[in-house]
Design an enzyme around this catalytic site. Structure first.
Site, PDB file in Angstrom:
ATOM      1  N   CYS A  77       0.838  -1.195   0.000  1.00 28.90           N
ATOM      2  CA  CYS A  77       0.000   0.000   0.000  1.00 28.90           C
ATOM      3  C   CYS A  77       0.883   1.258   0.000  1.00 28.90           C
ATOM      4  CB  CYS A  77      -1.010  -0.031   1.150  1.00 28.90           C
ATOM      5  SG  CYS A  77      -2.362   1.152   0.920  1.00 28.90           S
ATOM      6  N   HIS A 177      -3.975  -4.417  -0.169  1.00 27.53           N
ATOM      7  CA  HIS A 177      -3.631  -4.953   1.149  1.00 27.53           C
ATOM      8  C   HIS A 177      -3.616  -6.479   1.088  1.00 27.53           C
ATOM      9  CE1 HIS A 177      -3.613  -1.284   3.573  1.00 27.53           C
ATOM     10  NE2 HIS A 177      -4.534  -0.860   2.729  1.00 27.53           N
ATOM     11  N   GLU A 179      -2.800  -8.484   3.380  1.00 26.77           N
ATOM     12  CA  GLU A 179      -3.271  -9.015   4.663  1.00 26.77           C
ATOM     13  C   GLU A 179      -4.782  -8.921   4.820  1.00 26.77           C
ATOM     14  OE1 GLU A 179      -2.911  -4.702   5.135  1.00 26.77           O
ATOM     15  OE2 GLU A 179      -1.700  -6.226   4.114  1.00 26.77           O
TER      16      GLU A 179
END
Length: 195
Positions: A77, A177, A179
């Protein structure tokens, strides 16, 4: 394998640490130059604003350390954007590791800023995307983007194409992202750890 996560007081670090732990990695959150140099892999997550992030990197001396790293490196990001030359966000000079300038999305009636939500990836290239296809979706939250260029390894669109991922040498970056991108994000992190 030693995994280092760059600690510059940026946002979104804990969720990246948890995602790595779920893969069986035991990352170290550190700003220590020697620990970063010794690590087998380095991750550089980020949320927030470019000029504040660059100031934090300068204060910690990390703006001088990160460009010297030679192991596989993944910016996530804002961490990807900071690899570029310059950002329109507060007219900010960046780390200068990849040849792009970060631009702000221009909203229209159908496309809000920030760009937020799930998008599929297109024009996939390189080892981060092994086992994935253009049907796979990842999660984005961003108001600024890197244009498509020779360094682009995946694209998305809002509405025009932009760099969803970049690479130059050992430096990789993803705008989305990992995650927060479910099984697809987990696969990308696993592919990175296997580099």
């Amino acid at each position: 394998m030693e995994i280092a996560v760059v600690d510059y007081k940026g946002g979104n670090v804990q969720s990246v640490l948890f995602a790595l732990e779920r893969l069986g990695a035991f990352p170290t959150l550190t700003a220590d130059p020697e620990a970063l140099r010794k690590a087998d892999k380095v991750l550089f997550p980020g949320e927030g604003e470019a000029s504040s992030a660059m100031e934090a990197l300068r204060t910690a001396g990390l703006d001088q350390v990160l460009p010297t790293l030679t192991q596989p490196f993944l910016g996530i990001c804002l961490g990807m954007q900071l690899l570029g030359q310059h950002s329109e966000e507060n007219d900010t000079p960046l780390l200068g590791l990849l040849p792009f300038n970060v631009r702000r999305f221009v909203p229209d009636a159908e496309h809000k800023v920030p760009h937020m939500g799930w998008n599929n990836l297109q024009a996939l290239q390189g080892p981060l995307f092994a086992g994935l296809t253009e049907a796979d979706h990842v999660y984005f939250v961003h108001s600024y983007y890197a244009p498509v260029g020779a360094y682009t390894t995946a694209q998305a669109a809002h509405p025009a194409p932009f760099s969803a991922a970049v690479q130059h040498g050992n430096f990789h970056g993803v705008q989305f992202h990992t995650e927060k991108s479910g099984a697809v994000g987990t696969r990308i992190l696993s592919n990175f750890l296997a580099l």
